[in-house]
Design a protein around this motif. Structure first.
Motif, short mmCIF file in Angstrom:
data_model
loop_
_atom_site.label_atom_id
_atom_site.label_comp_id
_atom_site.label_asym_id
_atom_site.label_seq_id
_atom_site.Cartn_x
_atom_site.Cartn_y
_atom_site.Cartn_z
N ARG A 121 37.66 56.98 -9.56
CA ARG A 121 36.30 56.47 -9.73
C ARG A 121 36.30 54.94 -9.74
NH1 ARG A 121 33.08 60.23 -13.38
NH2 ARG A 121 32.88 61.27 -11.35
N ALA A 124 36.52 53.92 -6.20
CA ALA A 124 35.25 54.13 -5.49
C ALA A 124 34.25 53.04 -5.83
CB ALA A 124 34.68 55.51 -5.85
N ASP A 218 43.70 60.08 -5.33
CA ASP A 218 42.45 60.76 -5.67
C ASP A 218 42.66 62.24 -5.93
OD1 ASP A 218 41.35 58.30 -5.23
OD2 ASP A 218 39.84 58.98 -3.79
#
Length: 412
Positions: A121, A124, A218
């Motif tokens: 996250r 991202a 990921d």
């Protein structure tokens, strides 16, 4: 349907569960069926759930206090805060914090051991390049925040220079935008809230060295979070698993086969489901907790799942205009006997807990509601309970009688 959009192959279920089986598995997984682990306490609840949601609303208490209360009973509120936000004597940061705050289901308290698993996250967020706000000079603003934290130690937004430009709450200052961006991307961490304000520190100083890395790819991050969600839910659909840490459905699909969860069939569930093998190993048994639940409790924060498991429709009405509210500002569901059997919108007036609006499924819910109200009143320092309104006059009268029998005043 193209090959790219076809759902992944669903393996044959290893077992079939009744609706009640699934409900009991969910309750045990959430720490609401069976003997509570009092030795592990609040930190044990956090590790078990994997995430405890934060919210600004405080009626009886804030939601992150209500979650361990629902599972452990009347844990002292200062002890709850201390368990989450550990500090050594003198107010200096503990050598190893027990938790940090980050984006999971929403803004949540997370076990510090999960820091590496949110690397996906953080990456991202960095790739996106901005949050809701865009900085005028991101390089300079971020450097200024990092320099201040390096020189002066953990600081709140106010101590960094202020959070707003003087307008509405969303009109953030450049410093506020910078520090929240650094929080999103992992350069800064919040391991404490002080008077409800985030206290920011350099991640390199606050996160234990062995955890301070984004080395996991990921897929590994997602496998861990899907497995953790499955363990915390007991049994879950793809949508349930995705919602727990706010993943995308395709992210769940990509790792579910390697998560350790096993496919099951649940009576009445239209969608495929998965269960934690440990949850299937023994039948759920033990004492059911009777308690009021925060609307942000992870047992019920997913509304479709709550309806599917408990046949109970619940909606937070805090942001609904008052004339359109049905059950009240902060209606808290009543859990009793493993079912959701009522709700109450509570408030406090001095040392009186006020049940502003009450609804109960039937007469059997009256005694549990009285017990839950009395226990909650004692926990928050109230010595009386008053019932203002109830949608059924006969049940209202029975509730007031039950409260009187238990020693609580019950004025109209």
């Amino acid at each position: 349907m193209t090959a790219a959009t076809q759902p992944p192959h669903r393996p044959k279920p290893v077992t079939a569960l009744s609706h009640d089986d699934a409900r009991r598995l969910a309750l045990r997984a959430q720490g609401l069926l069976g003997a509570p682990d009092r030795r592990a306490g609040v930190r044990g609840v956090l590790r078990h759930l994997g995430a405890v949601q934060l919210d600004t609303i405080s009626v009886l208490a804030r939601s992150h206090e209500l979650v361990p209360y629902a599972r452990l009973g009347a844990v002292g509120r200062p002890a709850v805060e201390a368990a989450y936000w550990s500090t050594a004597d003198g107010g200096t940061p503990a050598a190893r914090p027990h938790s940090f705050e980050y984006w999971s289901h929403a803004a949540c308290i997370l076990p510090i051991e999960e820091w590496p698993h949110f690397a996906f996250r953080r990456r991202a967020r960095r790739a996106k390049g901005h949050r809701w706000h865009v900085m005028k000079d991101s390089e300079r603003s971020c450097a200024a925040v990092l320099d201040r934290l390096a020189a002066d130690g953990p600081l709140t937004t106010s101590e960094l220079g202020g959070g707003r430009n003087g307008g509405e709450w969303w009109d953030w200052s450049e410093t506020k935008i910078a520090v929240e961006w650094l929080l999103d991307t992992g350069d800064v961490v919040c391991t404490e809230r002080r008077a409800w304000k985030r206290v920011y520190d350099l991640a390199e100083r606050a996160v234990p060295t062995e955890l301070l890395h984004d080395d996991l790819d990921d897929a590994e991050c997602l496998r861990r979070l899907v497995a953790q969600a499955g363990a915390a839910l007991g049994v879950a659909t793809r949508a349930d698993l995705a919602d727990y840490h706010r993943l995308k459905g395709e992210q769940v699909d990509a790792v579910i086969a390697d998560s350790g969860l096993v496919p099951v069939e649940v009576e009445g569930w239209a969608k495929p489901a998965w269960a934690d093998p440990a949850a299937l190993a023994t039948a759920p048994r033990g004492r059911h907790r009777t308690t009021l639940l925060s609307p942000f409790d992870s047992l019920i924060w997913d509304r479709p799942r709550t309806e599917r498991i408990f046949g109970f429709t619940h909606r937070l009405e805090a942001y609904v205009p008052r004339p359109r509210r049905i059950h009240g500002y902060f209606a808290m569901p009543l859990l009793a006997g493993g079912q959701l059997v009522g709700r109450v919108d509570p408030a406090r007036e001095g040392t009186t807990l006020v049940a502003r609006q009450v609804s109960m499924r039937d007469r059997k819910a009256v005694a549990p509601m009285a017990r839950a109200l009395q226990e909650a009143a004692t926990w928050v320092g109230c010595d009386a309970v008053r019932v203002d309104r109830c949608d059924d006059p006969q049940l209202a009268a029975a509730l007031r009688t039950e409260l009187t029998r238990g020693g609580s005043s019950t004025g109209e």
